[in-house]
Motif scaffolding. Structure first.
Motif, mmCIF file in Angstrom:
data_model
loop_
_atom_site.group_PDB
_atom_site.id
_atom_site.type_symbol
_atom_site.label_atom_id
_atom_site.label_comp_id
_atom_site.label_asym_id
_atom_site.label_seq_id
_atom_site.Cartn_x
_atom_site.Cartn_y
_atom_site.Cartn_z
ATOM 1 N N GLU A 212 0.753 -1.054 0.025
ATOM 2 C CA GLU A 212 0.275 -0.039 0.040
ATOM 3 C C GLU A 212 0.788 1.220 -0.030
ATOM 4 N N ALA A 213 2.167 1.174 0.618
ATOM 5 C CA ALA A 213 2.922 2.491 0.654
ATOM 6 C C ALA A 213 3.565 2.524 -0.804
ATOM 7 N N GLU A 214 3.968 1.611 -1.422
ATOM 8 C CA GLU A 214 4.409 1.818 -2.592
ATOM 9 C C GLU A 214 3.514 2.161 -3.798
ATOM 10 N N ALA A 215 2.058 1.542 -3.381
ATOM 11 C CA ALA A 215 1.200 1.982 -4.429
ATOM 12 C C ALA A 215 0.880 3.554 -4.177
ATOM 13 N N ASN A 216 0.638 4.086 -2.882
ATOM 14 C CA ASN A 216 0.438 5.459 -2.601
ATOM 15 C C ASN A 216 1.677 6.286 -3.226
ATOM 16 N N SER A 217 2.924 6.017 -3.066
ATOM 17 C CA SER A 217 3.921 6.732 -3.650
ATOM 18 C C SER A 217 4.268 6.792 -4.962
ATOM 19 N N THR A 218 3.439 5.869 -5.933
ATOM 20 C CA THR A 218 3.839 5.868 -7.278
ATOM 21 C C THR A 218 2.549 6.116 -7.931
ATOM 22 N N SER A 219 1.607 5.983 -7.189
ATOM 23 C CA SER A 219 -0.091 6.318 -7.924
ATOM 24 C C SER A 219 -0.687 7.643 -7.539
ATOM 25 N N ARG A 220 -1.443 8.201 -8.535
ATOM 26 C CA ARG A 220 -2.119 9.315 -8.037
ATOM 27 C C ARG A 220 -3.645 9.021 -7.479
ATOM 28 N N MET A 221 -3.792 7.962 -7.438
ATOM 29 C CA MET A 221 -5.188 7.546 -6.996
ATOM 30 C C MET A 221 -5.520 7.843 -5.509
ATOM 31 N N ARG A 222 -6.553 8.444 -4.950
ATOM 32 C CA ARG A 222 -6.939 8.787 -3.948
ATOM 33 C C ARG A 222 -8.165 8.060 -3.637
ATOM 34 N N GLU A 223 -8.447 8.158 -2.233
ATOM 35 C CA GLU A 223 -9.861 7.420 -1.605
ATOM 36 C C GLU A 223 -11.089 8.236 -1.844
ATOM 37 N N PRO A 224 -11.849 8.423 -2.757
ATOM 38 C CA PRO A 224 -13.177 9.249 -2.987
ATOM 39 C C PRO A 224 -14.126 8.734 -1.791
ATOM 40 N N ALA A 225 -15.157 9.722 -1.940
ATOM 41 C CA ALA A 225 -16.226 9.304 -1.178
ATOM 42 C C ALA A 225 -17.171 8.020 -1.841
ATOM 43 N N GLU A 226 -17.742 7.442 -1.077
ATOM 44 C CA GLU A 226 -18.370 6.271 -1.425
ATOM 45 C C GLU A 226 -19.648 6.629 -2.259
ATOM 46 N N LEU A 227 -19.831 6.045 -3.493
ATOM 47 C CA LEU A 227 -20.957 6.526 -4.499
ATOM 48 C C LEU A 227 -22.221 5.978 -3.891
ATOM 49 N N ARG B 72 -20.373 0.313 -11.086
ATOM 50 C CA ARG B 72 -20.102 1.180 -9.937
ATOM 51 C C ARG B 72 -18.701 1.135 -9.489
ATOM 52 N N HIS B 73 -18.178 -0.089 -9.559
ATOM 53 C CA HIS B 73 -16.574 -0.251 -9.150
ATOM 54 C C HIS B 73 -15.730 0.719 -10.361
ATOM 55 N N GLN B 74 -16.080 0.749 -11.366
ATOM 56 C CA GLN B 74 -15.229 1.489 -12.301
ATOM 57 C C GLN B 74 -15.558 2.942 -12.260
ATOM 58 N N GLN B 75 -16.880 3.285 -11.748
ATOM 59 C CA GLN B 75 -17.097 4.717 -11.302
ATOM 60 C C GLN B 75 -16.204 5.130 -9.884
ATOM 61 N N TYR B 76 -16.407 4.223 -9.340
ATOM 62 C CA TYR B 76 -15.176 4.605 -7.875
ATOM 63 C C TYR B 76 -13.719 4.831 -8.558
ATOM 64 N N VAL B 77 -13.199 3.812 -9.215
ATOM 65 C CA VAL B 77 -11.917 3.933 -9.790
ATOM 66 C C VAL B 77 -11.658 5.272 -10.297
ATOM 67 N N ARG B 78 -12.635 5.684 -11.359
ATOM 68 C CA ARG B 78 -12.703 7.021 -12.041
ATOM 69 C C ARG B 78 -12.502 7.970 -11.267
ATOM 70 N N GLN B 79 -13.484 8.136 -10.144
ATOM 71 C CA GLN B 79 -13.298 9.187 -8.986
ATOM 72 C C GLN B 79 -12.169 9.017 -8.411
ATOM 73 N N ALA B 80 -11.450 8.109 -8.053
ATOM 74 C CA ALA B 80 -10.120 8.196 -7.373
ATOM 75 C C ALA B 80 -9.073 8.466 -8.393
ATOM 76 N N SER B 81 -9.379 8.502 -9.611
ATOM 77 C CA SER B 81 -8.064 8.895 -10.749
ATOM 78 C C SER B 81 -8.337 10.161 -11.159
ATOM 79 N N ARG B 82 -9.356 11.119 -10.725
ATOM 80 C CA ARG B 82 -9.552 12.291 -11.401
ATOM 81 C C ARG B 82 -8.749 13.674 -10.942
ATOM 82 N N THR B 83 -8.549 14.319 -11.765
ATOM 83 C CA THR B 83 -7.614 15.436 -11.493
ATOM 84 C C THR B 83 -8.466 16.852 -11.828
#
Length: 300
Positions: free
Chosen positions: A206-221, A282-293
């Motif tokens: 999880e630490a490596e993923a957070n350091s290399t990824s721009r994904m965040r943890e959005p609010a639950e849809l 809905r899972h893809q929506q969640y991932v999409r919201q986590a990767s938004r900029t």
């Protein structure tokens, strides 16, 4: 500077209600006894309630106009004083015998109209629900099986249970089991990672993923609750027997003979397949919201 003493006769003249020079003020038009020269209509004073002081007296004509505004065309509506909440005693001239009978007839119609309207509306809804329930049974069981089922049953039980079918179908669509299934999927993923990698390995991953990824943890849809979503769910529940019968006919026509078994399996496949697709969406929506900029403002 000494004040001139007030004589008892002067006090009697100013404050006595029985005196014709008693200073009354209308609380509607704010005119007093001194302004009665404006017209004979304003000379008719009345004390219609328990109020005292400046709101005690009012012109009959002013109060009539004020009551007309409060009644808004309904002459039988009671009117209360806005201060002491006393109901005004309104007396009208008597009508002739014919019009008195007509007035009583209007009162009876006004009293029974809401009950009659409610009875007709509920009766129409019940009849439509009964017809729809029979149609749903015919689609899922077949005409012969439905006739045999209803023939050997209590008529009272049939007329009570069959109209409940559309309400049960529509209410079942408001059980949001997709959300619970998606939460179970996310929980099983995290538990599987902990089982394979262990707690330390999962934390490092999880630490490596957070350091290399721009994904965040959005609010639950969450599911929308607007009018379009509600009507869509109701229509989806009402169309469920038709979709189950069509899926059962297409998938299990040559494998199963009984209509109700084909409809049952077809409905299960339809609900499960649609639910899985919706959970993936809905899972893809969640991932999409986590990767938004959020883009910077371009002044050009």
């Amino acid at each position: 500077m000494s004040r001139r003493p007030i004589r008892s006769s002067e006090t009697q003249i100013i404050f006595s209600p029985e005196s014709p020079r008693y200073d009354r003020t209308c609380w509607v038009c704010l005119a007093s006894d001194k302004d009665d020269d404006a017209g004979p209509v304003l000379k008719d004073w009345v004390r219609p309630c328990r109020c005292r002081g400046t709101t005690k007296w009012v012109h009959q004509a002013c109060l009539q106009r004020w009551i007309d505004e409060k009644q808004a065309g309904n002459a039988a509506a009671p009117v209360l004083c806005s201060q002491c909440r006393t109901q005004y005693r309104i007396v009208c001239p008597k009508l002739g015998p014919l019009f008195e009978c007509f007035e009583e007839y209007e009162k009876i119609i006004d009293a029974f109209s809401p009950l009659a309207t409610a009875f007709l509306v509920l009766g129409g809804v019940g009849w439509c629900a009964n017809r729809f329930g029979m149609l749903s049974l015919t689609q899922t069981l077949g005409s012969d099986a439905t006739a045999a089922l209803l023939e050997n049953r209590d008529p009272v039980l049939i007329h009570v249970t069959v109209p409940l079918i559309p309400f049960v179908l529509a209410g079942s669509r408001f059980i949001d089991w997709h959300t619970y299934g998606l939460r179970l999927y996310w929980w099983s993923q995290s538990q599987l990672k902990r089982f394979v990698l262990g707690d330390d390995g999962c934390e490092r991953n999880e630490a490596e993923a957070n350091s290399t990824s721009r994904m965040r943890e959005p609010a639950e849809l969450k599911s929308s609750s607007d009018a379009a979503t509600i009507t869509r769910r109701v229509m989806g529940g009402l169309l469920l027997p038709t979709c189950a019968a069509v899926c059962g006919q297409l998938l299990f026509d040559g494998l199963i003979e009984e209509q109700w078994k084909k409809s049952l399996l077809g409905g299960f496949v339809y609900v499960l397949g649609k639910g899985i697709v919706k959970m993936m969406y809905r899972h893809q929506q969640y991932v999409r919201q986590a990767s938004r900029t959020i883009l910077s403002w371009d002044e050009s």
